[in-house]
Structures are given as C-alpha cells and as structure tokens.
Design a protein around this motif. Structure first.
Motif, PDB file in Angstrom:
ATOM      1  N   LYS A 122       2.220   4.853   1.167  1.00 29.10           N
ATOM      2  CA  LYS A 122       2.352   4.796   2.651  1.00 29.10           C
ATOM      3  C   LYS A 122       2.970   5.706   3.172  1.00 29.10           C
ATOM      4  CE  LYS A 122       3.096   0.561   4.033  1.00 29.10           C
ATOM      5  NZ  LYS A 122       3.222  -0.403   2.573  1.00 29.10           N
ATOM      6  N   LYS A 172      -1.458   5.258   5.767  1.00 30.68           N
ATOM      7  CA  LYS A 172      -1.734   4.313   4.687  1.00 30.68           C
ATOM      8  C   LYS A 172      -2.587   4.395   3.795  1.00 30.68           C
ATOM      9  CE  LYS A 172      -0.952   0.112   5.319  1.00 30.68           C
ATOM     10  NZ  LYS A 172      -1.774  -1.481   6.602  1.00 30.68           N
ATOM     11  N   LEU A 212       0.271  -0.977  -0.236  1.00 31.94           N
ATOM     12  CA  LEU A 212      -0.113  -0.047   0.224  1.00 31.94           C
ATOM     13  C   LEU A 212       0.607   1.714  -0.582  1.00 31.94           C
ATOM     14  CD1 LEU A 212      -3.081  -1.157   2.638  1.00 31.94           C
ATOM     15  CD2 LEU A 212      -2.618  -1.110   0.300  1.00 31.94           C
ATOM     16  N   ASP A 246      -1.169  -4.617  10.183  1.00 32.65           N
ATOM     17  CA  ASP A 246      -1.955  -4.764   8.481  1.00 32.65           C
ATOM     18  C   ASP A 246      -3.124  -5.763   8.808  1.00 32.65           C
ATOM     19  OD1 ASP A 246      -2.205  -4.564   5.912  1.00 32.65           O
ATOM     20  OD2 ASP A 246      -0.227  -5.536   6.186  1.00 32.65           O
ATOM     21  N   HIS A 261      -0.178 -13.041   5.585  1.00 34.74           N
ATOM     22  CA  HIS A 261       1.329 -13.801   4.706  1.00 34.74           C
ATOM     23  C   HIS A 261       2.309 -13.282   6.471  1.00 34.74           C
ATOM     24  CE1 HIS A 261       3.360  -9.411   4.335  1.00 34.74           C
ATOM     25  NE2 HIS A 261       1.733  -8.788   3.486  1.00 34.74           N
TER      26      HIS A 261
HETATM   27  N1  LIG Z   1       3.141   1.279  13.808  1.00 33.01           N
HETATM   28  C1  LIG Z   1       4.284   0.268  12.821  1.00 33.01           C
HETATM   29  N2  LIG Z   1       5.704   0.593  13.021  1.00 33.01           N
HETATM   30  C2  LIG Z   1       6.933   0.276  13.212  1.00 33.01           C
HETATM   31  N3  LIG Z   1       6.756  -0.859  12.012  1.00 33.01           N
HETATM   32  C3  LIG Z   1       5.469  -0.586  10.853  1.00 33.01           C
HETATM   33  C4  LIG Z   1       4.678  -0.153  11.530  1.00 33.01           C
HETATM   34  N4  LIG Z   1       3.565  -0.529  10.695  1.00 33.01           N
HETATM   35  C5  LIG Z   1       4.109  -0.694   9.679  1.00 33.01           C
HETATM   36  N5  LIG Z   1       5.391  -1.202   9.772  1.00 33.01           N
HETATM   37  C6  LIG Z   1       6.407  -1.742   9.317  1.00 33.01           C
HETATM   38  O1  LIG Z   1       5.898  -1.574   7.583  1.00 33.01           O
HETATM   39  C7  LIG Z   1       5.424  -2.848   7.031  1.00 33.01           C
HETATM   40  C8  LIG Z   1       4.661  -2.949   6.026  1.00 33.01           C
HETATM   41  O2  LIG Z   1       3.354  -2.259   6.746  1.00 33.01           O
HETATM   42  P1  LIG Z   1       2.243  -2.644   6.448  1.00 33.01           P
HETATM   43  O3  LIG Z   1       2.257  -4.244   6.422  1.00 33.01           O
HETATM   44  O4  LIG Z   1       0.913  -2.084   7.669  1.00 33.01           O
HETATM   45  O5  LIG Z   1       1.818  -2.377   5.016  1.00 33.01           O
HETATM   46  P2  LIG Z   1       0.461  -3.023   3.802  1.00 33.01           P
HETATM   47  O6  LIG Z   1       1.173  -2.400   2.502  1.00 33.01           O
HETATM   48  O7  LIG Z   1      -0.208  -3.119   4.087  1.00 33.01           O
HETATM   49  O8  LIG Z   1       1.465  -4.459   3.408  1.00 33.01           O
HETATM   50  P3  LIG Z   1       0.975  -5.808   2.071  1.00 33.01           P
HETATM   51  O9  LIG Z   1       1.872  -5.529   1.531  1.00 33.01           O
HETATM   52  O10 LIG Z   1       1.804  -6.563   3.341  1.00 33.01           O
HETATM   53  O11 LIG Z   1      -0.380  -5.569   2.253  1.00 33.01           O
HETATM   54  C9  LIG Z   1       5.719  -3.960   7.814  1.00 33.01           C
HETATM   55  O12 LIG Z   1       5.442  -5.009   7.475  1.00 33.01           O
HETATM   56  C10 LIG Z   1       6.178  -3.966   8.971  1.00 33.01           C
HETATM   57  O13 LIG Z   1       7.437  -4.249   8.726  1.00 33.01           O
END
Ligand SMILES: Nc1ncnc2c1ncn2[C@@H]1O[C@H](COP(=O)(O)OP(=O)(O)OP(=O)(O)O)[C@@H](O)[C@H]1O
Ligand SMILES: [Mg+2]
Length: 395
Positions: free
Chosen positions: A159, A172, A157, A302, A279
């Motif tokens: 972000k 996000k 996503l 997530d 995952h």
């Molecule tokens: N609040 C947070 N504090 C610290 N690190 C975070 C936080 N939120 C996310 N992360 C880190 O950032 C990464 C990406 O965030 P997240 O998984 O929420 O994104 P996503 O784009 O939804 O991922 P996916 O590809 O799984 O859909 C996480 O795997 C983690 O390593």
C-alpha cells in the motif's frame, strides 16, 4: 534521546527513546495519561511507570506502528527502500501517521505539530509508491521519500499514501499475484452506498499496470482511529458472543449513538460479500483527540478478503469459507444471527448490483486476465449471498 510523546498538541509523557533499538529505556514522567494511546492506559499504574508492563507496552505500541513483518513482498520493499527492517523507518518522520495524531518530539526542540503533521504538510510519495506497488522499481535515493506516513501503515497488503488534489488517499494492491482485493473493496463500497451504511469509499485505480483500490483518509487532524483490538485489550475474553455484546455495551457507554446497528451493518456487508478477514484491527471507533470523546463507529473499511478469494478454482465453484466474529471463526450463516432486526434492510436497493459488479470486472479484464468463467463465478457467489439475505428478511 529524551523526547516527549505527543498526542497532537498534548504532552503525554517524557521518556528516553533509544534510536537504535527503538525502545523506550526509561520513562521520566507521565503528564497526561488520558491522552495516551488507548491501549496503554490500562497498563498505567501511577508511581510505577518503569517497573510495570507500561514501559514495555509503550515500546511495543510504538514498534507496532511500523510496517508489519507480514507485509506482502516485504523483502523487496526493504531492498528498494535500502533498509534492513521496517522499524528503521519508525522515527524518520517523528512517528507520525495518518490514522492518529501521536508523534515523538525531541525534548530540546521547539518543533510544532502544525509544522510537521501529514494532514497539512505535503510529503514526497512518488518513490515509496513506486517501491511498494510497482513490479520494477529502483532503489530509493532521496531521503525525503522516507519521511512519509507510509512508515506507519499497518496491514498485510502492499500500500501507499498519496496526495491527489490536496486529498490524502491510500492505494492498496492485491496479495501476491491476486488482484481481486481492489474489486472487492469497490463492491463493498457500492453495497454500503446502496444500503446506507457508513463506509470508506473505495474506487478502482491503476498504478502503472497494477490494479489498486483508492480510498480517502477517514481521519482528520481532530480525530484518531481506535481499533476494536485496542478497546478489547483489557476486557475479559470469552470466545463467545459475549465478546461482541461487551464491545457494543462499551461503545454505548461511551456515548456512540446506534452503535449496535452500525456494527451490525458491518456484519451484514461481510455476509453479502463473504468477508473472511474481519479481525479486530479491521474495525473500531473514531475518537476526538482534543476532547477524547468517542465520536462514532469508524466507517467500514478493509473488505478486500472476500468472495472466496483464496479458493478460486477454474474447475469447480467453491462456496466454503467462514467469517470472523471477534475471536471466533464461524460460518457466515451463523454470524448474521447477531443482527437483531434484519427486516430493517431494504434489499431491493441491491437490485442490479450483481450486473454492476459484472461490468466492473469485465472493464478491467484486460489487466486482470480473469476468465469469463471466473467473473461468472464471482457474480454467482454474490447473487447467492444476496438471495440468502433476502430469504432471511422474508422469514
Ligand atoms: N482510509 C484510511 N484512513 C485512515 N487510516 C486508514 C485508512 N485505511 C486504512 N487505514 C489504516 O491502515 C491500516 C491498514 O489498512 P487496511 O486494513 O486497509 O490494510 P490491509 O493490508 O488490508 O490490512 P490486513 O492486514 O487487515 O489485511 C488500518 O488498520 C488503519 O489503521
Ligand atoms: Mg486491515
């Protein structure tokens, strides 16, 4: 460039880092393998650091810190950042992140972690936030805008890390034109709060006309996130419930209290909101970077890919969709069976949560454009899952 891979203030290894290819061409010495990124340790063989997969995996690990090639609207982001590939950003800010404490220190420099880490030191987030989340953004002109922890965020996503009142938050967006992810994140937080599950608190926010979720950083200067993917990397893969059981055992062996119950909580949440995306990089543990002690299961994070997000159809209610249990994709009704004692859940805590979600979705209807029908369907799905869980508890 000769540089030292650091874990906060501990020297892990000294290596020749190629600033063009972003590969490590040579490893000179390994000083503290225990402090290396968890995933690297199993590749380490003393006296064979350059000939084994260790060096390749070091490079892979470092490149893997960058924005992934599957990031939504990556081409647009790159254009706005005026770069051609995410890996160009990798070393612009020493490779620092807000999810762990690793960084690359040029060997001849006397720079310290305290001077540069993003937990204490502010960063210019405005331009990256605009480039990442806005529908119309200019090209970044200010080089300091490229020195942020956004260079090392994973995930599909759009972000951006921001600072609000001194606190680091991750914003996000949704995927492509979908906007449900932030609402699902907020719903997950509400459910976790009511059921007492340790979670990352996501709230709804808006950036310009875009709905985003906002959550505080759950890592601090003393900790790092180690995902299940890293932990399982050197474990035998079974493609069965064994993978789950071995993971729980590993957490217990490393002293995490009530590990099973905490991981079960995540699957209970996934059942309730029908999260399809659990995952192995979407959960893990928190490790102390000073003592290397495994402190706890990471708070649940997530949860956006839920409530049949990809299958919405104005004509009919879809209730298909499967969740993930380690390497397997399975119906939610199957996955929930990992929970040993479902009766420990006080389901009455969820009374009113459907109404809460309904109100939230209506509140932002002017931005999302969701029809009343879609909101109703989302609420029906949630209600249905809550009732199913109720039945399981009553059995
Ligand atoms: N609040 C947070 N504090 C610290 N690190 C975070 C936080 N939120 C996310 N992360 C880190 O950032 C990464 C990406 O965030 P997240 O998984 O929420 O994104 P996503 O784009 O939804 O991922 P996916 O590809 O799984 O859909 C996480 O795997 C983690 O390593
Ligand atoms: Mg993720």
């Amino acid at each position: 460039m000769k540089c030292v891979l650091m874990n906060k203030n501990t020297e892990v290894l000294v290596a020749e880092y190629n600033e063009i290819s972003k590969f490590f061409d040579k490893i000179y010495e390994v000083n503290n393998i225990d402090y290396a990124p968890y995933i690297l340790k199993s590749f380490y063989i003393k006296d064979e650091i350059n000939d084994t997969p260790f060096r390749t995996n070091l490079s892979e690990w470092f490149k893997g810190r960058g924005i992934p090639s599957w990031r939504d609207k990556l081409d647009l982001l790159l254009l706005r950042l005026n770069i051609t590939a995410p890996y160009e950003l990798l070393d612009k800010a020493f490779g620092l992140s807000l999810s762990d404490q690793y960084w690359l220190k040029p060997e001849d420099s006397d720079i310290s972690y305290d001077d540069i880490n993003f937990f204490d030191n502010d960063f210019d987030y405005a331009e990256f936030m605009e480039a990442s989340l806005s529908t119309n953004s200019k090209t970044i002109t200010n080089e300091t805008s490229l020195k942020t922890p956004n260079n090392t965020t994973d995930g599909m996503l759009k972000k951006a890390w921001i600072i609000d009142n001194g606190i680091r938050y991750l914003l996000k967006g949704g995927y492509k034109n979908e906007t449900l992810q932030p609402f699902n994140e907020a719903l997950a937080s509400e459910i976790c709060k009511r059921l007492g599950f340790n979670h990352v608190e996501y709230t709804i926010d808006t950036y310009k006309d875009t709905v985003v979720s906002k959550c505080p950083c759950f890592i601090n200067k003393e900790t790092e996130l180690i995902t299940c993917y890293q932990i399982r990397n050197d474990m035998k893969r079974h493609d069965s419930i064994e993978d789950y059981e071995e993971y729980i055992k590993k957490l217990e062996e490393n002293g995490i209290e009530n590990a099973r119950e905490k991981v079960e909580n995540m699957y209970i949440l996934d059942f309730l909101i029908m999260n399809e995306d659990r995952h192995l990089n979407n959960f893990g543990i928190i490790r102390d970077v000073n003592t290397l002690k495994w402190l706890d299961v990471a708070p649940i994070f997530d949860n956006g890919q839920s409530l049949n997000i990809e299958y919405y159809d104005e004509e009919e209610l879809h209730i298909s969709g499967c969740g993930r249990l380690f390497y397997e994709v399975k119906p939610f009704d199957e996955i929930i069976k990992v929970v040993k004692n479902i009766k420990r859940i006080d389901i009455s805590m969820l009374d009113g949560v459907v109404e809460w979600f309904d109100e939230l979705l209506h509140k932002y209807q002017y931005l999302t454009g969701y029809s009343d029908k879609r909101i109703l369907r989302l609420c029906i799905l949630l209600n249905r899952q809550i009732n199913k869980l109720k039945k399981l508890i009553e059995q």
